[in-house]
Enzyme design. Structure first.
Site, PDB file in Angstrom:
ATOM      1  CG  ASP A   4     -21.192  30.278 -20.912  1.00 35.24           C
ATOM      2  OD1 ASP A   4     -21.339  30.603 -19.714  1.00 35.24           O
ATOM      3  OD2 ASP A   4     -22.149  30.152 -21.699  1.00 35.24           O
ATOM      4  CG  ASP A  13     -19.968  34.523  -2.837  1.00 37.29           C
ATOM      5  OD1 ASP A  13     -20.095  35.192  -3.892  1.00 37.29           O
ATOM      6  OD2 ASP A  13     -19.482  35.009  -1.806  1.00 37.29           O
ATOM      7  CD  GLU A  24     -18.476  34.316  -8.403  1.00 41.03           C
ATOM      8  OE1 GLU A  24     -17.283  33.981  -8.385  1.00 41.03           O
ATOM      9  OE2 GLU A  24     -19.205  34.333  -7.388  1.00 41.03           O
ATOM     10  CG  HIS A  61     -19.383  30.209  -9.961  1.00 43.81           C
ATOM     11  ND1 HIS A  61     -19.125  28.863  -9.841  1.00 43.81           N
ATOM     12  CD2 HIS A  61     -19.286  30.723  -8.710  1.00 43.81           C
ATOM     13  CE1 HIS A  61     -18.872  28.581  -8.567  1.00 43.81           C
ATOM     14  NE2 HIS A  61     -18.969  29.701  -7.861  1.00 43.81           N
TER      15      HIS A  61
END
Ligand code: 9MR
Length: 863
Positions: free
Chosen positions: A720, A341, A729, A672
């Site tokens: 994965d 993020d 992540e 991620h």
């Protein structure tokens, strides 16, 4: 395999009859779509880069730009849909658009030739209508996609969709991870003189023969395995094997057990130099507020600056608070994005930057640590040629941001730090940082964030003193102000519910943050008030509290303070130092025992048996403690546990997975991340080499993990897949201990415990802005060294001006002293002397690490 399932159901592909009208799925048909109601956020939904998505009022909404030509120029979709040939399916959804538009809803292949199983056109307007379509799959698919093609409108629009469902087909067989060979090894390699072990997964209970073969198939060693019973964390029955005795360097070794061959690996002295620089490059890659330069990272990883106020970004240079939280705006540009993020969190930024600084600080006081590879001009970042070690330049990028998060003087809670800054709503994947349109908001200040700032700014003040005294002074006063503010507001906690658009990083116990901050302030200032805070803490001397069994983390940071107290020179009394070092070695004893007690060698055995979110970083953090204990004591048992931990991270584990991108044959590549989203868009890159995946997490909090990993054994709860943010992540606070560990392991060289061949006595006398240094080099080995050459790195801005007894040359901080013709022979037991004068801009730290003809020397008075 899905087709296999169809075959066992009697539907052989060749004899398939597809009914003319769609087969109707039964009422209890399975749901193929994951997170169709968006209750778990945007993942695993994806969108084209021109149409950023966010969850709004429980729907997924995409902002589609004006003037796209074709429907497929803007897409919102989900991949990975398993369909069975001949089975009936029902697609249903509810959609709206701010501007009337005709969309296409397709169920199709996710790659060329994009063959469709369902292709519909559907007008969508302001009123939400439920659409239902049925179809029969003509072919079987392991990973089809649902694509809402929403482009083609002259006007910009917002398209929202909700309650997406695709029901039908027969349930696919449960997900079985592809774990490859049952012979598990470190897929990168083993140090020439380090421990070398592996694990074999088998139902057999008696010993089995193993062989070690070199690349050309020559047998190099052999033996029998040691049955180790059932490994609790993986629930696998396992054996171990050990080939530590083999010390012949080479590439392409394999181990074969009972006819099963491992992935190839190397044995050698210099296997981890690139891991050190790659793990550190992670931070430049993830910088906010600066263009990521193709000349430094290559075209594929280059990108424009994120969050600098250029549309559609709203900019981090002028950020308001959440409504009602404050009446000012802050320039909080810069820093690193936390993870997949684009949030920037003071709690977490703190531990990460602290560990980067400690990676550097270790080279000042640990004689086997080499500052060279961390120095100016060595790492992949733009600040070369400024006579400051690159690793400190990287740290500064975050430190400047952390200081910007401090509440300004004159405002309520002045001196405290805002907990975090992030998007108002979660964005979808992929979203390159500069394309994030979400409003950015400051969240309330907290005591934990304030103490993260105090600790790291204090460490900054002592490390930057010799490079930039003004910056060091700024750090020092930010640290003091933060400490004072935290003492005045000791229990302002982050809201554990404040998790929309960013993580919470909520922590209900800040005693460890107080301990860390007090330790750093004491080490930097020497002031007794801070020492008393350390000694008076309930944590001081309580090893289990300072170093939790499951490892340090962003929420358990006392150990960062203890490690620095144990290794950085200070005014602690002998007894006090003994207590602190005792905590480090006692914790390391525990982690080493955990490592020795498991067949996979991992120094991780959390008391509750659960593998936590980011378990790989817990492992890495315990490796930092073990490596520090090795630095302090020289005891090989600690070093061996670090190396076994590295084996685990690089493939010797239950999944045969190397969790570091670019390292090993079976490495994680789909972590991620909103920019490194290759799995969703082939035009985007995979995570950069040296990115550490979070790793097994039996909490499986994301929809992909929930769909695939139900009931998994703790150390196998990993996939994965880019949608699995809870297991896969990547973040700054996980790569930071990886960088420390890679640095430590690279410094080990061959891992030979042998006596150094040389000893250096370095004596400097200082005056005003200058110094005179005498160096005595002793050959403690058994053979003549000729011609000799000594090299080292200055940690600060010392400049050699003149010299005698050797040819002393300086290049930036690097010094080489070469023999002159008359003293080029250094006999066993003999010494040679030389010296030089120099100038210095600030404090002078004597170098501690010297290499004679490229081999590290000892200092005469080892701690
Ligand atoms: O690393 C964090 C982990 O300890 C927590 O259990 C988890 C849930 O709160 O959050 C992790 O941190 C994430 C953060 O909240 C947002 N950015 C990505 C981080 C890594 O997944």
């Amino acid at each position: 395999m899905l087709l296999g399932a169809a075959a066992t159901a009697g539907l052989l592909a060749g004899s398939l009859v597809v009914p003319a009208s769609a087969a109707v799925p039964a009422d209890d048909a399975r749901e193929v779509i994951v997170n169709g109601d968006f209750s778990a956020g945007t993942a695993p939904w994806w969108a084209t880069a021109n149409s950023p998505v966010a969850v709004s009022d429980g729907r997924l909404c995409a902002d589609v730009p004006a003037g796209t030509a074709n429907a497929w120029d803007a897409i919102v979709g989900q991949n990975g849909l398993a369909l069975t040939a001949g089975e009936g399916y029902t697609l249903s959804y509810t959609a709206t658009s701010t501007v009337p538009v005709t969309i296409r809803a397709n169920v199709q292949m996710a790659t060329e030739p994009w063959s469709t199983e369902l292709s519909t056109t559907q007008p969508v307007g302001a009123t939400a209508e439920r659409v239902t379509e049925t179809f029969t799959a003509g072919a079987g698919h392991e990973a089809a996609q649902l694509a809402f093609q929403i482009g083609g409108s002259a006007e910009a629009l917002t398209f929202c969709v909700d309650d997406v469902s695709l029901r039908g087909g027969t349930a696919p067989p449960p997900y079985e991870p592809d774990t490859g060979s049952p012979v598990r090894v470190n897929q990168v390699g083993y140090l020439t003189h380090g421990p070398k072990g592996g694990t074999f997964v088998t139902d057999e209970t008696g010993p089995l023969p193993w062989t070690l073969d070199s690349a050309d198939g020559t047998r190099r060693a052999g033996g029998t395995t040691t049955p180790a019973g059932v490994d609790t964390a993986s629930r696998q029955n396992v054996h171990t094997f050990d080939f530590s005795a083999v010390t012949t360097p080479g590439d392409g070794y394999t181990v074969t057990v009972a006819g099963e061959k491992s992935e190839p690996f190397a044995i050698g002295d210099d296997l981890y130099a690139s891991l050190r620089t790659d793990a550190l490059a992670y931070f430049y890659h993830n910088r906010s507020g600066i263009e990521i330069d193709a000349d430094i990272v290559g075209e594929r990883y280059a990108r424009p600056a994120g969050h600098v106020g250029v549309s559609p970004n709203q900019g981090d240079n002028d950020v308001p608070c959440q409504p009602g939280v404050c009446d000012y705006r802050l320039d909080a540009a810069g820093g690193w994005y936390d993870a997949g993020d684009h949030g920037k969190y003071v709690v977490n930024g703190g531990i990460a930057v602290g560990q980067l600084m400690s990676t550097f600080e270790r080279t000042l006081y640990e004689e086997t640590a080499d500052a060279g590879p961390l120095g100016d001009g060595e790492l992949r970042l733009p600040e070369h040629g400024n006579a400051t070690p690159d690793i400190l330049d990287e740290a500064r990028w975050e430190l400047e941001f952390l200081m910007r998060m401090q509440v300004p003087a004159g405002k309520p809670l002045a001196g405290m730090a805002h907990h975090k800054l992030h998007d108002k709503e979660w964005t979808g994947l992929p979203t390159r940082p500069d394309r994030d349109p979400q409003p950015r908001e400051l969240h309330p200040p907290t005591t934990a964030a304030t103490l993260n700032l105090a600790a790291t700014a204090a460490q900054c003040a002592r490390l930057f003193q010799v490079y930039d005294a003004d910056f060091a002074a700024r750090c020092r006063s930010a640290a003091r102000a933060a400490w004072t503010a935290a003492k005045a507001h000791p229990d302002v906690l982050a809201d554990p519910e404040d998790g929309t658009g960013g993580g919470t990083y909520a922590d209900s116990d800040v005693r460890d943050e107080f301990y860390w901050a007090a330790a750093e302030l004491f080490l930097t200032t020497g002031e007794d008030a801070y020492r008393q805070e350390v000694l008076g803490s309930a944590l001081h001397g309580d090893t289990d509290a300072v170093f939790p069994r499951g490892g340090m983390s962003w929420g358990a940071v006392a150990g960062l303070g203890a490690l620095d107290l144990a290794t950085v020179p200070s005014r602690l009394s002998g007894d006090q130092l003994t207590t602190v070092r005792g905590m480090v070695t006692e914790a390391a004893d525990g982690y080493a025992a955990d490592s020795a007690g498991t067949a996979y060698g991992v120094p991780y055995a959390p008391g509750d048996g659960h593998y936590a979110w980011g378990s790989n970083s817990q492992v890495a953090n315990s490796m930092v403690v073990l490596g520090s204990a090795h630095d302090l004591t020289g005891r090989t048992v600690y070093r061996d546990a670090v190396l076994r931990g590295l084996d685990y991270l690089l493939g010797r584990n239950a999944l045969n997975q190397s969790y570091v991108t670019g390292y090993g044959e079976r490495d994680s590549q789909n972590q991620h991340h909103r920019f490194w989203s290759h799995q969703l868009d082939p035009a985007l890159p995979n995570p950069a080499p040296g990115s550490l995946a979070g790793g097994p997490n039996d909490g499986i909090q994301d929809p992909v993990a929930q769909a695939k990993l139900q009931g998994c054994a703790p150390s196998m709860c990993y996939i994965d897949d880019i949608g699995s943010w809870a297991t896969n992540e990547i973040t700054i606070n996980w790569n930071a201990p990886l960088a420390w560990v890679a640095s430590y392991v690279d410094d080990l060289g061959s891992g030979a415990a042998g006596k150094a061949q040389c000893e250096v006595t370095y004596t400097s006398q200082r005056w005003g802005g200058g110094f005179t240094t005498q160096v005595v080099v002793k050959n403690t080995g058994a053979s003549v060294i000729t011609p000799w050459k000594l090299d080292w790195t200055f940690a600060d801005q010392q400049r050699v001006t003149d010299q005698w007894g050797a040819d002393v040359r300086q290049s930036g901080p690097r010094i080489t002293a070469e023999a002159l013709s008359w003293n080029s022979k250094l006999a066993p037991g003999g010494t040679v002397q030389f010296g030089f004068n120099g100038r210095s801009a600030g404090l002078v730290n004597d170098p501690k690490v010297f290499r004679l003809n490229d081999r590290v020397c000892g200092m005469p008075a080892r701690r």
